[in-house]
Write an enzyme that holds these catalytic residues in place. Structure first.
Site, PDB file in Angstrom:
ATOM      1  N   GLY A  11       1.136  -1.247  -0.415  1.00 50.74           N
ATOM      2  CA  GLY A  11      -0.624  -0.274  -0.013  1.00 50.74           C
ATOM      3  C   GLY A  11       1.174   1.299  -0.040  1.00 50.74           C
ATOM      4  N   GLY A  14      -0.610   4.579  -1.525  1.00 48.22           N
ATOM      5  CA  GLY A  14      -1.500   5.739  -0.809  1.00 48.22           C
ATOM      6  C   GLY A  14      -1.567   6.629  -0.127  1.00 48.22           C
ATOM      7  CD  GLN A  15      -3.662  10.656   3.713  1.00 45.22           C
ATOM      8  OE1 GLN A  15      -4.269   9.968   4.566  1.00 45.22           O
ATOM      9  NE2 GLN A  15      -3.848  12.030   4.592  1.00 45.22           N
ATOM     10  CG  ASP A  56      -4.386  -7.416  -4.568  1.00 37.60           C
ATOM     11  OD1 ASP A  56      -4.649  -7.374  -3.132  1.00 37.60           O
ATOM     12  OD2 ASP A  56      -5.283  -7.550  -5.087  1.00 37.60           O
ATOM     13  CE1 TYR A 146      -9.999   1.326   7.140  1.00 32.93           C
ATOM     14  CE2 TYR A 146     -11.096   2.795   9.073  1.00 32.93           C
ATOM     15  CZ  TYR A 146      -9.357   2.913   8.358  1.00 32.93           C
ATOM     16  OH  TYR A 146      -8.575   3.026   8.468  1.00 32.93           O
ATOM     17  CE  LYS A 150      -7.927  -0.603   9.268  1.00 31.93           C
ATOM     18  NZ  LYS A 150      -5.956  -1.067   9.214  1.00 31.93           N
ATOM     19  CB  ILE A 176      -3.334  10.693   8.900  1.00 32.99           C
ATOM     20  CG1 ILE A 176      -3.233   9.561   9.561  1.00 32.99           C
ATOM     21  CG2 ILE A 176      -1.746  11.145   8.152  1.00 32.99           C
ATOM     22  CD1 ILE A 176      -2.758   9.691  10.578  1.00 32.99           C
TER      23      ILE A 176
HETATM   24  N1  SER Z   1      -9.185   8.238   8.370  1.00 33.84           N
HETATM   25  C1  SER Z   1     -10.092   7.391   8.382  1.00 33.84           C
HETATM   26  C2  SER Z   1     -11.114   7.396   7.720  1.00 33.84           C
HETATM   27  O1  SER Z   1     -11.561   8.147   8.077  1.00 33.84           O
HETATM   28  C3  SER Z   1      -9.948   7.296   9.853  1.00 33.84           C
HETATM   29  O2  SER Z   1      -9.169   5.978  10.411  1.00 33.84           O
HETATM   30  O3  SER Z   1     -12.192   6.857   7.640  1.00 33.84           O
END
Ligand code: SER
Length: 328
Positions: A11, A14-15, A56, A146, A150, A176
């Site tokens: 990954g 990504g950001q 992947d 999500y 987690k 973030i």
């Molecule tokens: N930045 C993430 C989200 O908004 C939270 O971990 O899904």
């Protein structure tokens, strides 16, 4: 604890991955940090500063092959589908976030890896969790897929530590904020987009209410937290996959007001959408006493300091013609 020598960042485009990989290359040596992407092309900075490969994390065979061919001893699994995107496709969210994580943990066991790091999120919390100064140990009943993935990830990391002595670590990132790579479909994305729009258009329509308050962190602190946790002696850790880490909390209105100090004509409208409910189910601020005690966590950026730096960097990128439209 064994020494970390050769890291795979999954990954990496990504950001967080895109900036973390560069910081890891500084610390561990450029050739010792392999960046892996899935579909998106790496930036020139990422591609040209060290090894890059395609992998992947859902594909266990490919992961094994990558570990072997680059002699990897540590994996940082930054591949994830975030909260808002996850609500549009819950099955894909589960596949990437949970199957990807199980693959990482199983590979860590099979290849006797030194360490794996799999981040968690404030999304593990839910409406029944205390919102202010949310404790380390508390109710974990998230309402998003999500969040479900987690919580599962945290439990899996702790299970592999206890059952198989895998050194698995993770932290609950807040939203973030960064000036290099846009986040990919989270609820906290407004706190990044607002800076881009302030520079590019002088106006922004925010998808949460003005009084919405969430915990946030600036990218340099996110990188520091991640690298400090990686370097902490294993024996000093009481927690493993689920560290609360706080830095700052502010409302969307306070964020807009801070930007207006630098760009007085900046205009913000508020048009909450489905992401408001997600934001309302998450904490406003975080108690990170355990991270401070167990590995010395201490953030450096508050809202004022971050805003100054974000606007400076984005302005420079804008002048170089590098900015894309955020939130498109
Ligand atoms: N930045 C993430 C989200 O908004 C939270 O971990 O899904």
């Amino acid at each position: 604890m064994r020494e970390i020598k050769r890291i795979l960042v999954v990954g990496a485009v990504g950001q967080i991955g895109s900036e973390l990989t560069l910081a890891l290359r500084e610390k561990y040596g450029a050739d010792n940090v392999v960046a892996a992407g899935r579909k998106t092309k790496p930036s020139p900075a990422l591609r040209d500063s060290g090894p890059f490969t395609w992998c992947d994390v859902v594909d266990r065979e490919k992961l094994d092959e990558t570990i072997k061919s680059f002699s990897i001893d540590t994996i940082i699994n930054m591949a994830a589908i975030l909260s808002a995107k996850g609500e549009k496709n819950p099955q894909a969210c589960w596949d990437v976030n949970v199957t990807g994580l199980i693959n990482t943990l199983e590979a860590a066991y099979d290849h006797n890896l030194t360490q794996v790091l799999c981040p968690s999120s404030i999304a593990v919390f839910g409406p029944e969790t205390p919102r202010d100064n949310t404790p380390q140990e508390t109710v974990l009943k998230p309402t998003t897929m999500y969040g479900v993935t987690k919580v599962t990830g945290e439990l899996l990391c702790d299970y592999y530590v206890r059952r198989f002595e895998v050194d698995a670590r993770g932290l609950r990132y807040p939203g973030i904020i960064s000036a290099e790579t846009l986040p990919g479909g989270g609820t906290t994305d407004y706190a990044v987009e607002i800076y881009y729009k302030a520079i590019e258009e002088g106006r922004y329509t925010c998808f949460v209410r003005e009084d919405t308050s969430l915990p946030m962190m600036y990218m340099p602190d996110c990188i520091k937290a991640t690298m400090d946790l990686m370097a902490a002696p294993f024996d000093g850790l009481k927690h493993h996959g689920d560290f609360n880490v706080g830095a700052m909390s502010f409302t969307a209105g306070e964020l807009a007001a801070e930007i207006k100090k630098h760009i007085p004509g900046f205009e913000v409208a508020y048009e909450p959408d489905f992401r408001q409910d997600i934001a309302d189910s998450w904490p406003s601020s975080i108690d990170d006493t355990s991270a401070r005690a167990e590995w010395g966590w201490e953030p450096a950026y508050d809202l004022a300091k971050m805003t100054e730096d974000m606007l400076k960097r984005l302005k420079e990128r804008h002048e170089r013609g590098e900015l894309y439209q955020a939130g498109a």
